[in-house]
Design an enzyme around this catalytic site. Structure first.
Site, PDB file in Angstrom:
ATOM      1  N   SER A  48    -120.584   0.892  17.157  1.00 61.53           N
ATOM      2  CA  SER A  48    -120.480   1.373  18.349  1.00 61.53           C
ATOM      3  C   SER A  48    -121.773   1.862  18.809  1.00 61.53           C
ATOM      4  O   SER A  48    -122.029   1.814  20.084  1.00 61.53           O
ATOM      5  CB  SER A  48    -119.469   2.780  18.700  1.00 61.53           C
ATOM      6  OG  SER A  48    -119.930   3.725  17.594  1.00 61.53           O
ATOM      7  N   LYS A 117    -117.326   0.620   6.018  1.00 64.46           N
ATOM      8  CA  LYS A 117    -116.133   0.386   6.730  1.00 64.46           C
ATOM      9  C   LYS A 117    -115.874  -1.061   7.221  1.00 64.46           C
ATOM     10  O   LYS A 117    -116.981  -1.320   7.699  1.00 64.46           O
ATOM     11  CB  LYS A 117    -115.836   1.477   7.839  1.00 64.46           C
ATOM     12  CG  LYS A 117    -114.629   1.097   8.878  1.00 64.46           C
ATOM     13  CD  LYS A 117    -114.308   2.303   9.810  1.00 64.46           C
ATOM     14  CE  LYS A 117    -115.065   2.313  11.128  1.00 64.46           C
ATOM     15  NZ  LYS A 117    -115.150   1.056  11.803  1.00 64.46           N
ATOM     16  N   GLU A 119    -113.565  -3.938   9.303  1.00 62.33           N
ATOM     17  CA  GLU A 119    -112.604  -4.211  10.160  1.00 62.33           C
ATOM     18  C   GLU A 119    -111.558  -5.401   9.873  1.00 62.33           C
ATOM     19  O   GLU A 119    -112.019  -6.193   9.252  1.00 62.33           O
ATOM     20  CB  GLU A 119    -112.737  -4.387  11.491  1.00 62.33           C
ATOM     21  CG  GLU A 119    -113.720  -3.378  12.230  1.00 62.33           C
ATOM     22  CD  GLU A 119    -114.163  -3.624  13.890  1.00 62.33           C
ATOM     23  OE1 GLU A 119    -113.592  -4.777  14.445  1.00 62.33           O
ATOM     24  OE2 GLU A 119    -114.936  -2.812  14.354  1.00 62.33           O
ATOM     25  N   GLU A 186    -106.945   2.348  15.021  1.00 61.66           N
ATOM     26  CA  GLU A 186    -107.373   2.692  16.608  1.00 61.66           C
ATOM     27  C   GLU A 186    -106.582   1.719  17.652  1.00 61.66           C
ATOM     28  O   GLU A 186    -106.237   0.842  17.427  1.00 61.66           O
ATOM     29  CB  GLU A 186    -108.906   1.630  16.428  1.00 61.66           C
ATOM     30  CG  GLU A 186    -109.662   1.942  17.607  1.00 61.66           C
ATOM     31  CD  GLU A 186    -111.100   1.419  18.009  1.00 61.66           C
ATOM     32  OE1 GLU A 186    -111.635   1.140  16.943  1.00 61.66           O
ATOM     33  OE2 GLU A 186    -111.535   1.341  19.266  1.00 61.66           O
TER      34      GLU A 186
HETATM   35  O1  KIV Z   1    -117.986   2.029  15.472  1.00 60.12           O
HETATM   36  C1  KIV Z   1    -117.165   2.955  15.797  1.00 60.12           C
HETATM   37  O2  KIV Z   1    -117.629   3.911  16.277  1.00 60.12           O
HETATM   38  C2  KIV Z   1    -115.847   2.929  15.110  1.00 60.12           C
HETATM   39  C3  KIV Z   1    -114.844   4.122  15.284  1.00 60.12           C
HETATM   40  C4  KIV Z   1    -114.326   3.788  16.938  1.00 60.12           C
HETATM   41  C5  KIV Z   1    -113.902   4.183  14.450  1.00 60.12           C
HETATM   42  O3  KIV Z   1    -115.590   1.897  14.588  1.00 60.12           O
END
Ligand code: KIV
Length: 284
Positions: A48, A117, A119, A186
């Site tokens: 983000s 993390k 996706e 999400e």
């Molecule tokens: O990139 C991000 O901020 C995220 C969150 C919305 C979980 O993946």
């Protein structure tokens, strides 16, 4: 809470005890110090970053170099929270496990993160398996996955209807089976998030997924009200800093123009005995 860094095992214990987990995004050192000091369990250097820090219209432009750079800054400040770095678009894939491993290694070895993390649903199981087998904790992320925005066709709620809901439950179970230590949900209906949270033994971390997840994650800029013209439905403003920052900057500009800043205490005399350029911090 332990007086040491939070581990993935602490998070699982929190789920077992029914203690809710908190996570926020962060991209810089000063803010990470504040977050770490209040006991938030996880800090996410999310992609983000591309939207809230760099002004892109999606997360797709974010590179591994960018995220590693910001993760370094956060890691130098976070001594207690578990630091999780997003792997950006195009840096991991089930079709290229060596690339996935090389990207994740940079997050840990260079960035100083404790976990990454990624996706995606079932198709990400081999990536998770490979990283976990190499000693890298992985957080999954399903539901609305912004890196697949062109496949999804927009920023829409995912998992509505029996079939789509069942698919997400299966995906979550697959990620857990592959070794994910937690799964971000999400923008999925609250009832579906509750079902997934019940079926998984690892914690679910929700954003736009209702109150029954084992934890919540928010984008810091949304919750602090740093962006005036955009407020996602799933975000709550715990502060509205944009007007305060504007007011401070207007005050500064006004004082410089009127000559009231800098005052004598902000300047140095020729015969000053103190050579130090710092002053004690009033309210540390
Ligand atoms: O990139 C991000 O901020 C995220 C969150 C919305 C979980 O993946």
């Amino acid at each position: 809470m332990p007086d040491r860094r939070i581990s993935i095992h602490d998070l699982r214990r929190m789920k077992q005890r029914g203690d809710k987990i908190t996570m926020v995004t962060c991209y810089d050192h000063a803010t990470a110090q504040i977050i770490d000091s209040v006991g938030i369990e996880m800090i996410l250097i999310g992609d983000s970053l591309g939207m809230v820090m760099l002004g892109h219209d999606s997360t797709l432009q974010v590179t591994l170099d960018m995220l590693v750079h910001h993760t370094k800054a956060v890691s130098r400040a976070a001594h207690r929270a578990l630091v999780v770095m997003d792997l950006p678009f195009g840096t991991y894939s089930a079709a290229d496990l060596p690339l996935s491993l090389a990207s994740a290694r940079r997050a840990i070895a260079e960035g100083g993160a404790q976990a990454v993390k990624i996706e995606g649903g079932r198709r990400m199981a081999p990536v998770i398996g490979t990283l976990v087998a190499s000693g890298i904790p992985v957080m999954g992320h399903i539901g609305l996955t912004p890196q697949s925005i062109h496949m999804i066709g927009g920023y829409r709620v995912q998992g509505r209807g029996t079939e789509a809901g069942d698919r997400l439950v299966k995906a979550a179970l697959k990620l857990e089976e592959a070794g994910a230590f937690a799964v971000v949900l999400e923008c999925v209906p609250a009832a579906l998030a509750r079902r997934i949270s019940t079926e998984l033994t690892v914690p679910t971390i929700g954003i736009g997924a209702g109150p029954c997840c084992d934890g919540q994650v928010q984008v810091l800029h949304d919750m602090l009200g740093l962006v005036d013209d955009f407020q996602p439905r799933h975000a709550k403003r715990y502060a509205h800093l944009a007007p305060l920052i504007r007011e401070a900057l207007e005050g500064y500009r006004g004082e410089v123009r009127s000559g009231t800043f800098p005052a004598p205490e902000h300047a140095f005399d020729m015969d000053d005995l103190l050579e130090d350029t710092e002053r004690p911090v009033p309210n540390p």
